[in-house]
Design an enzyme around this catalytic site. Structure first.
Site, PDB file in Angstrom:
ATOM      1  N   GLY A   8      -1.525  -4.295  19.523  1.00  0.00           N
ATOM      2  CA  GLY A   8      -1.342  -4.946  18.114  1.00  0.00           C
ATOM      3  C   GLY A   8      -0.253  -4.317  17.311  1.00  0.00           C
ATOM      4  O   GLY A   8      -0.141  -4.276  16.130  1.00  0.00           O
ATOM      5  N   SER A  32       2.352  -6.094  21.807  1.00  0.00           N
ATOM      6  CA  SER A  32       1.958  -7.298  21.041  1.00  0.00           C
ATOM      7  C   SER A  32       2.575  -8.254  22.068  1.00  0.00           C
ATOM      8  O   SER A  32       3.617  -8.134  22.632  1.00  0.00           O
ATOM      9  CB  SER A  32       2.540  -7.166  19.741  1.00  0.00           C
ATOM     10  OG  SER A  32       1.772  -6.523  18.692  1.00  0.00           O
ATOM     11  N   TYR A 144     -14.267 -15.891  14.626  1.00  0.00           N
ATOM     12  CA  TYR A 144     -13.694 -14.680  14.250  1.00  0.00           C
ATOM     13  C   TYR A 144     -14.874 -13.663  14.070  1.00  0.00           C
ATOM     14  O   TYR A 144     -14.795 -12.670  14.670  1.00  0.00           O
ATOM     15  CB  TYR A 144     -12.730 -14.659  13.304  1.00  0.00           C
ATOM     16  CG  TYR A 144     -11.910 -13.374  12.765  1.00  0.00           C
ATOM     17  CD1 TYR A 144     -10.890 -12.919  13.410  1.00  0.00           C
ATOM     18  CD2 TYR A 144     -12.556 -12.415  11.598  1.00  0.00           C
ATOM     19  CE1 TYR A 144     -10.369 -11.673  13.142  1.00  0.00           C
ATOM     20  CE2 TYR A 144     -11.960 -11.438  11.135  1.00  0.00           C
ATOM     21  CZ  TYR A 144     -10.913 -10.785  12.112  1.00  0.00           C
ATOM     22  OH  TYR A 144     -10.293  -9.748  11.442  1.00  0.00           O
ATOM     23  N   LYS A 148     -15.669 -10.373  16.297  1.00  0.00           N
ATOM     24  CA  LYS A 148     -15.782  -9.100  15.979  1.00  0.00           C
ATOM     25  C   LYS A 148     -17.164  -8.456  16.050  1.00  0.00           C
ATOM     26  O   LYS A 148     -17.224  -7.103  16.311  1.00  0.00           O
ATOM     27  CB  LYS A 148     -15.192  -9.222  14.484  1.00  0.00           C
ATOM     28  CG  LYS A 148     -13.748  -9.308  14.241  1.00  0.00           C
ATOM     29  CD  LYS A 148     -13.050  -8.289  14.895  1.00  0.00           C
ATOM     30  CE  LYS A 148     -11.556  -8.702  14.635  1.00  0.00           C
ATOM     31  NZ  LYS A 148     -10.670  -7.464  15.340  1.00  0.00           N
TER      32      LYS A 148
HETATM   33  N1  LIG Z   1      -5.840  -7.557   7.549  1.00  0.00           N
HETATM   34  C1  LIG Z   1      -7.143  -7.618   7.016  1.00  0.00           C
HETATM   35  O1  LIG Z   1      -7.583  -7.924   6.292  1.00  0.00           O
HETATM   36  C2  LIG Z   1      -8.230  -7.387   8.495  1.00  0.00           C
HETATM   37  C3  LIG Z   1      -9.615  -7.032   8.066  1.00  0.00           C
HETATM   38  C4  LIG Z   1     -10.286  -6.760   9.242  1.00  0.00           C
HETATM   39  C5  LIG Z   1     -10.032  -6.693  10.305  1.00  0.00           C
HETATM   40  N2  LIG Z   1      -8.639  -6.712  10.402  1.00  0.00           N
HETATM   41  C6  LIG Z   1      -8.176  -6.431  12.007  1.00  0.00           C
HETATM   42  O2  LIG Z   1      -7.101  -5.687  12.193  1.00  0.00           O
HETATM   43  C7  LIG Z   1      -6.344  -5.960  13.213  1.00  0.00           C
HETATM   44  C8  LIG Z   1      -4.900  -6.110  12.920  1.00  0.00           C
HETATM   45  O3  LIG Z   1      -4.819  -7.221  12.196  1.00  0.00           O
HETATM   46  P1  LIG Z   1      -3.627  -7.072  10.953  1.00  0.00           P
HETATM   47  O4  LIG Z   1      -4.384  -7.464   9.868  1.00  0.00           O
HETATM   48  O5  LIG Z   1      -2.751  -5.912  11.207  1.00  0.00           O
HETATM   49  O6  LIG Z   1      -2.896  -8.390  11.318  1.00  0.00           O
HETATM   50  P2  LIG Z   1      -1.465  -8.501  12.221  1.00  0.00           P
HETATM   51  O7  LIG Z   1      -0.327  -8.070  11.365  1.00  0.00           O
HETATM   52  O8  LIG Z   1      -1.409  -9.997  12.372  1.00  0.00           O
HETATM   53  O9  LIG Z   1      -1.643  -7.790  13.324  1.00  0.00           O
HETATM   54  C9  LIG Z   1      -2.074  -8.415  14.542  1.00  0.00           C
HETATM   55  C10 LIG Z   1      -1.303  -7.821  15.728  1.00  0.00           C
HETATM   56  O10 LIG Z   1      -2.102  -8.161  16.931  1.00  0.00           O
HETATM   57  C11 LIG Z   1      -0.999  -8.572  17.906  1.00  0.00           C
HETATM   58  N3  LIG Z   1      -1.650  -9.416  18.727  1.00  0.00           N
HETATM   59  C12 LIG Z   1      -2.439 -10.710  18.465  1.00  0.00           C
HETATM   60  N4  LIG Z   1      -2.986 -11.283  19.797  1.00  0.00           N
HETATM   61  C13 LIG Z   1      -2.351 -10.412  20.547  1.00  0.00           C
HETATM   62  C14 LIG Z   1      -2.451 -10.394  22.093  1.00  0.00           C
HETATM   63  N5  LIG Z   1      -3.262 -11.429  22.610  1.00  0.00           N
HETATM   64  N6  LIG Z   1      -2.036  -9.462  22.706  1.00  0.00           N
HETATM   65  C15 LIG Z   1      -1.320  -8.277  22.085  1.00  0.00           C
HETATM   66  N7  LIG Z   1      -1.283  -8.500  20.950  1.00  0.00           N
HETATM   67  C16 LIG Z   1      -1.563  -9.127  20.052  1.00  0.00           C
HETATM   68  C17 LIG Z   1       0.060  -9.162  16.819  1.00  0.00           C
HETATM   69  O11 LIG Z   1       1.149  -9.299  17.387  1.00  0.00           O
HETATM   70  P3  LIG Z   1       1.749 -10.915  18.110  1.00  0.00           P
HETATM   71  O12 LIG Z   1       1.296 -12.019  17.433  1.00  0.00           O
HETATM   72  O13 LIG Z   1       3.317 -10.688  18.403  1.00  0.00           O
HETATM   73  O14 LIG Z   1       1.046 -10.779  19.486  1.00  0.00           O
HETATM   74  C18 LIG Z   1      -0.075  -8.234  15.795  1.00  0.00           C
HETATM   75  O15 LIG Z   1       0.899  -7.347  15.938  1.00  0.00           O
HETATM   76  C19 LIG Z   1      -6.931  -7.162  13.886  1.00  0.00           C
HETATM   77  O16 LIG Z   1      -7.844  -6.950  14.844  1.00  0.00           O
HETATM   78  C20 LIG Z   1      -7.443  -7.854  12.798  1.00  0.00           C
HETATM   79  O17 LIG Z   1      -8.702  -8.728  13.358  1.00  0.00           O
HETATM   80  C21 LIG Z   1      -7.704  -7.101   9.622  1.00  0.00           C
END
Ligand SMILES: NC(=O)c1ccc[n+]([C@@H]2O[C@H](COP(=O)([O-])OP(=O)(O)OC[C@H]3O[C@@H](n4cnc5c(N)ncnc54)[C@H](OP(=O)(O)O)[C@@H]3O)[C@@H](O)[C@H]2O)c1
Length: 240
Positions: A8, A32, A144, A148
């Site tokens: 990611g 990603s 989701y 998690k």
């Molecule tokens: N933002 C929040 O408030 C929050 C809170 C708790 C936990 N999280 C967790 O933090 C992590 C990062 O999320 P983020 O908030 O930074 O959002 P984000 O910017 O959407 O990042 C998610 C990343 O994962 C990649 N990704 C998704 N599916 C994938 C796959 N099948 N294979 C490889 N890469 C993949 C996406 O890129 P592509 O779409 O290009 O694949 C993107 O780079 C996630 O696990 C999310 O659940 C986020």
């Protein structure tokens, strides 16, 4: 040079983690799905899907030796639907990436890490980015939450299995972090934070999570495994 795999890594939390390790002298391999990813020193971007076996193998082969694995790739459901209307497709989509993909990448990397020389009792570090959703019910994105919660058990299982080999496995549990994932619901969270939801009353930033992951994986906490670091502005506190 030490090597880290960060999934990611094209955006948000994963990108901040990749930068943190790269700035600290690691060669970072990030994956990603999008075709083109960021470009910076000590960083190699590989386009691929962690729910796909061949893509996981390609990522690990590219990295060669792996000192650190960070599972940060994750997806929210494409549509927020009530629990009573959730589709099997949406359930599978979240589980395949957030849980199954992270599990089998961890399994693959763990086997590779076992070949590392043990230095001061450590062969490598593994850390997963879960979520407050691992224990917080949101009935309009239950898949989701389930994915998690499952990821948290993935952490515990590998922590148990790999401890004797000098591979600590831990988890960072973010709260509400300003990224692409939350940008679609920014107004909702702005209101909740303004209304006092969080003891530390602000949005979390990707760098807040990267700092926690870095601390868990940089060698400063070698006698800790299966640990959860809530990085959530205090969201997890019960308050009266
Ligand atoms: N933002 C929040 O408030 C929050 C809170 C708790 C936990 N999280 C967790 O933090 C992590 C990062 O999320 P983020 O908030 O930074 O959002 P984000 O910017 O959407 O990042 C998610 C990343 O994962 C990649 N990704 C998704 N599916 C994938 C796959 N099948 N294979 C490889 N890469 C993949 C996406 O890129 P592509 O779409 O290009 O694949 C993107 O780079 C996630 O696990 C999310 O659940 C986020």
């Amino acid at each position: 040079m030490k090597t880290a795999i960060v999934t990611g890594a094209a955006s948000g939390i994963g990108l901040a983690i990749a930068k943190k390790f790269a700035e600290n002298g690691y060669q970072v391999y990030g994956m990603s799905r999008r075709e083109t990813g960021p470009s910076f020193e000590n960083f190699t971007y590989i386009s691929g899907d962690i729910s796909n076996t061949a893509d996981r193998e390609r990522l690990v082969a590219a990295a060669g030796k792996v000192d650190v694995l960070v599972n940060s790739a994750g997806v929210a459901p494409k549509v927020r639907a009530d629990l009573l209307d959730m589709t099997e497709e949406s359930y599978d989509y979240c589980m395949d990436i957030n849980t199954r993909g992270a599990f089998f990448l961890t399994q693959l990397v763990a086997k590779k890490m076992l070949e590392n020389e043990e230095i001061n009792g450590i062969r490598g570090y593994i850390c997963s980015v879960s979520s407050i959703s691992a224990y917080t019910s949101s009935v309009n994105r239950g898949e989701y939450c389930i994915s998690k919660a499952g990821l948290s058990m993935v952490t515990q299982l590998f922590a148990d299995r790999l401890a004797e080999y000098g591979i600590p496995v831990n988890e960072v549990r973010p709260g509400i972090i300003a990224t692409d994932m939350t940008s679609k619901v920014q107004g909702k969270y702005d209101d909740l934070i303004a209304g006092g939801l969080l003891p530390i009353s602000r949005w979390g930033q990707p760098e807040d999570i990267a700092a926690a992951v870095w601390t868990l994986c940089n060698g400063s906490l070698p006698y800790m495994t299966g640990q959860v670091i809530n990085t959530d502005g205090g969201f997890h506190l019960r308050r009266l």
